[in-house]
Enzyme design. Structure first.
Site, PDB file in Angstrom:
ATOM      1  N   ARG A 110       3.564  -0.340  -5.014  1.00  0.00           N
ATOM      2  CA  ARG A 110       3.212  -0.902  -3.550  1.00  0.00           C
ATOM      3  C   ARG A 110       1.842  -1.549  -3.510  1.00  0.00           C
ATOM      4  O   ARG A 110       1.607  -2.188  -2.381  1.00  0.00           O
ATOM      5  CB  ARG A 110       3.425   0.106  -2.418  1.00  0.00           C
ATOM      6  CG  ARG A 110       4.642   0.862  -2.470  1.00  0.00           C
ATOM      7  CD  ARG A 110       4.624   1.986  -1.654  1.00  0.00           C
ATOM      8  NE  ARG A 110       5.735   2.351  -0.943  1.00  0.00           N
ATOM      9  CZ  ARG A 110       5.954   1.961   0.324  1.00  0.00           C
ATOM     10  NH1 ARG A 110       5.092   1.491   1.191  1.00  0.00           N
ATOM     11  NH2 ARG A 110       7.166   2.220   0.732  1.00  0.00           N
TER      12      ARG A 110
ATOM     13  N   ASN B  18      -0.972   2.106   5.546  1.00  0.00           N
ATOM     14  CA  ASN B  18      -0.495   1.157   5.210  1.00  0.00           C
ATOM     15  C   ASN B  18       0.130   0.255   6.122  1.00  0.00           C
ATOM     16  O   ASN B  18       0.830   0.860   7.155  1.00  0.00           O
ATOM     17  CB  ASN B  18       0.985   1.667   4.394  1.00  0.00           C
ATOM     18  CG  ASN B  18       1.883   0.629   4.058  1.00  0.00           C
ATOM     19  OD1 ASN B  18       1.821  -0.561   3.974  1.00  0.00           O
ATOM     20  ND2 ASN B  18       3.193   1.222   3.896  1.00  0.00           N
ATOM     21  N   GLY B  19      -0.272  -1.054   6.097  1.00  0.00           N
ATOM     22  CA  GLY B  19       0.142  -2.025   7.339  1.00  0.00           C
ATOM     23  C   GLY B  19      -0.898  -2.804   7.899  1.00  0.00           C
ATOM     24  O   GLY B  19      -1.842  -3.173   6.881  1.00  0.00           O
TER      25      GLY B  19
ATOM     26  N   GLU C 134       6.588 -15.254 -11.519  1.00  0.00           N
ATOM     27  CA  GLU C 134       5.674 -14.046 -11.039  1.00  0.00           C
ATOM     28  C   GLU C 134       5.511 -12.985 -12.178  1.00  0.00           C
ATOM     29  O   GLU C 134       4.510 -12.407 -11.869  1.00  0.00           O
ATOM     30  CB  GLU C 134       6.860 -13.101 -10.018  1.00  0.00           C
ATOM     31  CG  GLU C 134       8.109 -12.420 -10.489  1.00  0.00           C
ATOM     32  CD  GLU C 134       8.972 -11.615  -9.514  1.00  0.00           C
ATOM     33  OE1 GLU C 134       9.781 -11.391  -9.527  1.00  0.00           O
ATOM     34  OE2 GLU C 134       8.106 -10.965  -8.336  1.00  0.00           O
TER      35      GLU C 134
ATOM     36  N   TRP D 173      -2.864  -2.697  -1.365  1.00  0.00           N
ATOM     37  CA  TRP D 173      -2.473  -4.155  -1.801  1.00  0.00           C
ATOM     38  C   TRP D 173      -3.076  -4.902  -0.582  1.00  0.00           C
ATOM     39  O   TRP D 173      -3.270  -4.549   0.658  1.00  0.00           O
ATOM     40  CB  TRP D 173      -1.180  -4.532  -1.494  1.00  0.00           C
ATOM     41  CG  TRP D 173      -0.587  -5.905  -1.835  1.00  0.00           C
ATOM     42  CD1 TRP D 173      -0.387  -6.486  -3.168  1.00  0.00           C
ATOM     43  CD2 TRP D 173      -0.431  -7.197  -1.108  1.00  0.00           C
ATOM     44  NE1 TRP D 173      -0.247  -7.696  -3.084  1.00  0.00           N
ATOM     45  CE2 TRP D 173      -0.511  -8.359  -1.735  1.00  0.00           C
ATOM     46  CE3 TRP D 173      -0.698  -7.269   0.462  1.00  0.00           C
ATOM     47  CZ2 TRP D 173      -0.150  -9.331  -1.214  1.00  0.00           C
ATOM     48  CZ3 TRP D 173      -0.446  -8.391   0.967  1.00  0.00           C
ATOM     49  CH2 TRP D 173      -0.097  -9.582   0.220  1.00  0.00           C
TER      50      TRP D 173
ATOM     51  N   LYS E 135       5.519  -4.342  -4.988  1.00  0.00           N
ATOM     52  CA  LYS E 135       7.037  -4.435  -4.921  1.00  0.00           C
ATOM     53  C   LYS E 135       7.680  -4.381  -3.568  1.00  0.00           C
ATOM     54  O   LYS E 135       8.674  -5.101  -3.455  1.00  0.00           O
ATOM     55  CB  LYS E 135       7.334  -3.046  -5.628  1.00  0.00           C
ATOM     56  CG  LYS E 135       8.838  -2.754  -5.666  1.00  0.00           C
ATOM     57  CD  LYS E 135       9.505  -3.322  -7.081  1.00  0.00           C
ATOM     58  CE  LYS E 135      10.763  -3.300  -6.913  1.00  0.00           C
ATOM     59  NZ  LYS E 135      11.819  -4.364  -7.710  1.00  0.00           N
TER      60      LYS E 135
ATOM     61  N   CYS F 200       0.972  -0.981   0.199  1.00  0.00           N
ATOM     62  CA  CYS F 200      -0.102   0.036  -0.049  1.00  0.00           C
ATOM     63  C   CYS F 200       0.724   1.294   0.086  1.00  0.00           C
ATOM     64  O   CYS F 200       2.062   1.284   0.617  1.00  0.00           O
ATOM     65  CB  CYS F 200      -0.957   0.102   1.011  1.00  0.00           C
ATOM     66  SG  CYS F 200      -1.999  -1.251   1.316  1.00  0.00           S
TER      67      CYS F 200
ATOM     68  N   HIS G 233      16.618 -37.255  -7.977  1.00  0.00           N
ATOM     69  CA  HIS G 233      16.146 -37.546  -6.548  1.00  0.00           C
ATOM     70  C   HIS G 233      14.853 -37.269  -6.644  1.00  0.00           C
ATOM     71  O   HIS G 233      13.957 -37.138  -5.468  1.00  0.00           O
ATOM     72  CB  HIS G 233      16.848 -36.966  -5.678  1.00  0.00           C
ATOM     73  CG  HIS G 233      18.102 -37.368  -5.663  1.00  0.00           C
ATOM     74  ND1 HIS G 233      18.595 -38.497  -5.178  1.00  0.00           N
ATOM     75  CD2 HIS G 233      19.309 -36.835  -6.046  1.00  0.00           C
ATOM     76  CE1 HIS G 233      20.071 -38.731  -5.404  1.00  0.00           C
ATOM     77  NE2 HIS G 233      20.551 -37.548  -5.903  1.00  0.00           N
TER      78      HIS G 233
ATOM     79  N   LYS H   4      11.542 -15.430 -11.237  1.00  0.00           N
ATOM     80  CA  LYS H   4      11.244 -14.230 -12.227  1.00  0.00           C
ATOM     81  C   LYS H   4      10.253 -14.692 -13.155  1.00  0.00           C
ATOM     82  O   LYS H   4       9.285 -14.018 -13.569  1.00  0.00           O
ATOM     83  CB  LYS H   4      12.455 -14.084 -12.995  1.00  0.00           C
ATOM     84  CG  LYS H   4      12.877 -12.549 -13.360  1.00  0.00           C
ATOM     85  CD  LYS H   4      13.468 -11.809 -12.365  1.00  0.00           C
ATOM     86  CE  LYS H   4      12.744 -11.735 -10.930  1.00  0.00           C
ATOM     87  NZ  LYS H   4      13.526 -11.132  -9.769  1.00  0.00           N
TER      88      LYS H   4
ATOM     89  N   GLU I 117      16.369 -18.262  -9.226  1.00  0.00           N
ATOM     90  CA  GLU I 117      16.070 -17.010  -9.579  1.00  0.00           C
ATOM     91  C   GLU I 117      15.152 -16.834 -10.904  1.00  0.00           C
ATOM     92  O   GLU I 117      14.167 -16.348 -10.960  1.00  0.00           O
ATOM     93  CB  GLU I 117      17.216 -15.742  -9.411  1.00  0.00           C
ATOM     94  CG  GLU I 117      16.988 -14.604  -9.994  1.00  0.00           C
ATOM     95  CD  GLU I 117      16.061 -13.863  -9.262  1.00  0.00           C
ATOM     96  OE1 GLU I 117      15.387 -14.021  -8.225  1.00  0.00           O
ATOM     97  OE2 GLU I 117      15.729 -12.579  -9.772  1.00  0.00           O
TER      98      GLU I 117
HETATM   99  O1  M6R Z   1      12.768  -5.134  -1.268  1.00  0.00           O
HETATM  100  P1  M6R Z   1      13.461  -6.328  -0.883  1.00  0.00           P
HETATM  101  O2  M6R Z   1      14.596  -6.808  -1.632  1.00  0.00           O
HETATM  102  O3  M6R Z   1      13.610  -6.825   0.646  1.00  0.00           O
HETATM  103  O4  M6R Z   1      12.349  -7.415  -1.351  1.00  0.00           O
HETATM  104  C1  M6R Z   1      12.312  -8.848  -1.412  1.00  0.00           C
HETATM  105  C2  M6R Z   1      11.438  -9.573  -2.312  1.00  0.00           C
HETATM  106  O5  M6R Z   1      10.085  -8.987  -1.971  1.00  0.00           O
HETATM  107  C3  M6R Z   1      11.777  -9.372  -3.827  1.00  0.00           C
HETATM  108  O6  M6R Z   1      13.015  -9.715  -4.106  1.00  0.00           O
HETATM  109  C4  M6R Z   1      10.907 -10.045  -4.544  1.00  0.00           C
HETATM  110  O7  M6R Z   1      10.939 -11.323  -4.520  1.00  0.00           O
HETATM  111  C5  M6R Z   1      10.731  -9.602  -5.956  1.00  0.00           C
HETATM  112  N1  M6R Z   1       9.362  -9.539  -6.453  1.00  0.00           N
HETATM  113  C6  M6R Z   1      11.325 -10.762  -6.914  1.00  0.00           C
HETATM  114  O8  M6R Z   1      11.233 -10.445  -8.108  1.00  0.00           O
END
Ligand code: M6R
Length: 606
Positions: free
Chosen positions: A27, A98-99, A485, A74, A601, A2, A501, A482, A478
């Site tokens: 956010r 926010n929170g 998501e 969010w 984000k 948020c 395995h 990527k 990773e």
């Molecule tokens: O701001 P941060 O690096 O602490 O965020 C961590 C994760 O939320 C962030 O890397 C998330 O996994 C990304 N969306 C991945 O692309």
């Protein structure tokens, strides 16, 4: 999660707030809303979905007034619908938040017993109802807000507006960040300095537990004990141009393309011309450290996993890593010769921050690697190492990942030097190799047309596997993160040797298997694992250099040829195909690349 904005201005507040919310949309984008005061009366507009829906609503049904609060959501409590969209209003008070208010059920029950009817399912409405009750009891707005805030448990950043009070805005921060912006006869609050960037560069960050009273004349800040306090006002230089797409279709595309530049910039901050390392004062002497604990979430966690190889192999330093959400609750013992290191792009991730607080006072040093130098994680560390990636807007982290890796590699080299594992000459050799990385990343960007072609095929898949060995294993994880998501295709990353395995049962001609294999000491072993996949009709995309392609491309579905590089730093260069494959697959699927569904984000709730 948020984003919030508050404005006491001299122009119409609605367009200013919509513009700020656009910069805060990273956010969360489940709904958006604003409230203003016009001729003494509070009014609001709220719309479900992206900000554009709110803008459309405001065209049909404008909102006048020079004072206002706004929110992009969010969803945590309650579905994304208009009733649950912020601002929440009760009588003459409106609130954006926010929170998470953890005691909202108890408060709601108590208010309910006193005849309060709730319009939404949110925790936030409780705050508006509490303040309204205090106002009804005859308290002045400032007192009503202060006494209500004191009843809240959990995490919050709040902005509160009152009917009939065009020159008053109350804001508070506990757990979630909040910045106060100082204009010329105007005042602002926002979730971060990016929101306020075109309005002012004079920013005061509230400390944990602070609340404040804003008027157009300035701000009065109070600490958690309601004592007046002074917090430093800083000039925050944010280049607004860097928050635009600069001709790219998406922020993610722009951020992938920026990597040669931002990596060179990050390296220039930490490496001297004579190939020596230049790190800030206050770092521990790693020869006296017996364990490094690294904690992060998501992509930042995979950066830690990669760096574990560097700290262990180059510096002989035992490393323990964990995802922040698990670390804090397993209550690991931490000794005074342990160093704790937290990696976070935003510096505001709630679990990472909580893990840092768990380690404070236990570990000898609290270090962080962050992109936002004013963030909570940076401020609560004994030494914060900025990654200099610039503002990252795309929800999928790209340039922050490679810059985190660059800074962690330098820190590992410093540790190796101090622990006597590498001589100065050996460190200088590694530094020279690291210096070639931005150029190699630039060359790697040249695979774009091939990736685009392959992505059209990948977009048809239901499941995709990523394989890697050694430091390429975290990159496989990773790559899978990527891809899932932003393209919503199910993907998993595995250590290549682990496939047999269990996961190899998933392999058939419909499951593409992407193998990251630079020619390094583990190449032949990875290729053997790749052969095992191909023997079962697996459709392998091999990502390797020209030498590797020559040796192993036969029988693969396709090969992406990367520049030859020093195997130690290959994870930084091979991040490019991982990011590009996800980007072009998402593009082929037509998903919302910069704002994928269900995500935000900055994850500022647990
Ligand atoms: O701001 P941060 O690096 O602490 O965020 C961590 C994760 O939320 C962030 O890397 C998330 O996994 C990304 N969306 C991945 O692309």
């Amino acid at each position: 999660m948020c984003g919030i904005i508050g404005v006491l201005g001299s122009h119409q507040a609605a367009p200013i707030m919509v513009d700020a919310l656009r910069r805060l949309e990273y956010r969360g984008y489940d709904s958006a809303g604003i409230a203003t005061i016009h001729e003494g009366a509070l009014d609001r507009r709220r719309a479900v979905g992206k900000l554009v829906n709110l803008s459309d609503l405001l065209v049909e049904n404008p909102l006048a007034g020079r004072s206002g609060i706004g929110h992009t959501r969010w969803a945590t409590h309650g579905a994304p619908n208009v009733a649950n969209a912020h601002p929440h209003q009760s009588g003459s008070v409106a609130v954006v938040h926010n929170g998470i208010i953890e005691n909202f059920r108890d408060l709601r029950k108590e208010l309910g017993k006193n005849g309060v009817n709730f319009e939404s399912d949110t925790d936030t409405e409780t705050i508006a109802q509490l303040i309204a009750r205090e106002l009804k009891a005859g308290k002045a707005p400032v007192d009503a807000a202060r006494d209500s805030i004191a009843q809240l448990e959990g995490a919050f950043a709040l902005a509160i507006l009152f009917d009939g009070e065009e020159d008053l805005l109350i804001a508070a921060r506990r757990g979630s960040p909040l910045a106060v912006g100082h204009g010329d006869g105007e005042m602002y609050v926002g979730s971060d300095a990016i929101a306020l960037a075109p309005l002012t560069d004079q920013i005061t960050y509230l400390d944990e537990g602070d609340w404040c009273v804003l008027t157009r004349a300035g701000v009065e800040i109070f600490d958690v004990h309601n004592q007046p306090v002074t917090r430093i006002t800083k000039q925050i230089k944010l280049d607004s141009a860097r928050i635009e797409k600069a001709g790219h279709k998406h922020f993610m595309a722009k951020e992938i393309a920026e990597q040669p530049t931002v990596l060179a910039n990050a390296l220039a901050h930490y490496l001297n011309d004579d190939a020596s390392i230049q790190l800030p004062d206050g770092l521990p002497d790693f020869s006296a450290v017996d364990r490094l604990i690294m904690v992060a979430c998501g992509t930042a966690y995979y950066a830690c996993q990669t760096a574990k190889y560097w700290f262990e192999q180059l510096a002989g330093l035992p490393v323990e890593i964990d995802v922040a959400s698990e670390f804090r609750y397993r209550e690991p013992p931490i000794g005074s010769s342990n160093v704790a290191l937290f990696v976070s792009q935003s510096g505001e991730t709630a679990d990472t921050l909580a893990a840092l607080r768990y380690c404070s006072g236990k570990a000898s040093d609290i270090l962080s690697v962050v992109n936002v130098p004013e963030s909570s994680i940076a401020r609560e560390s004994s030494v914060a190492l900025p990654i200099y990636a610039g503002v990252e807007v795309g929800v999928a982290s790209t340039k922050a990942f490679t810059c985190q890796l660059a800074v962690l590699a330098i820190l590992a080299l410093r540790a190796a030097q101090q622990r006597g594992c590498l001589t100065d000459a050996e460190v200088a050799k590694h530094v020279d190799a690291l210096r070639t990385v931005p150029g190699l990343v630039n060359l790697a960007l040249g695979i774009e047309p091939s990736v685009e072609r392959l992505a059209n095929e990948l977009a048809k898949a239901r499941d995709i596997l990523f394989l890697g060995r050694g430091a390429m294993f975290p990159l496989a994880l990773e790559g899978a993160l990527k891809l899932k998501e932003i393209s919503y295709i199910h993907a998993e990353g595995y250590a290549s040797g682990e496939l047999k395995h269990g996961p190899i049962a998933l392999v058939d001609e419909d499951v593409p298997v992407i193998v990251f294999a630079p020619t390094d000491p583990l190449f032949d072993k990875t290729v053997s694992n790749m052969q095992e996949v191909m023997a079962r009709s697996g459709k392998v995309l091999l990502v390797t250099d020209a030498t590797g392609a020559e040796r192993a491309r036969e029988g693969t579905w396709d090969t992406l040829v990367m520049p030859e590089c020093d195997p130690v730093f290959a994870p930084i260069i091979y991040a490019i195909p991982a990011q590009m494959l996800a980007y072009y697959t998402a593009l082929a699927k037509g998903t919302d690349v910069d704002q994928p569904r269900n995500l935000a984000k900055s994850v500022t709730v647990e």
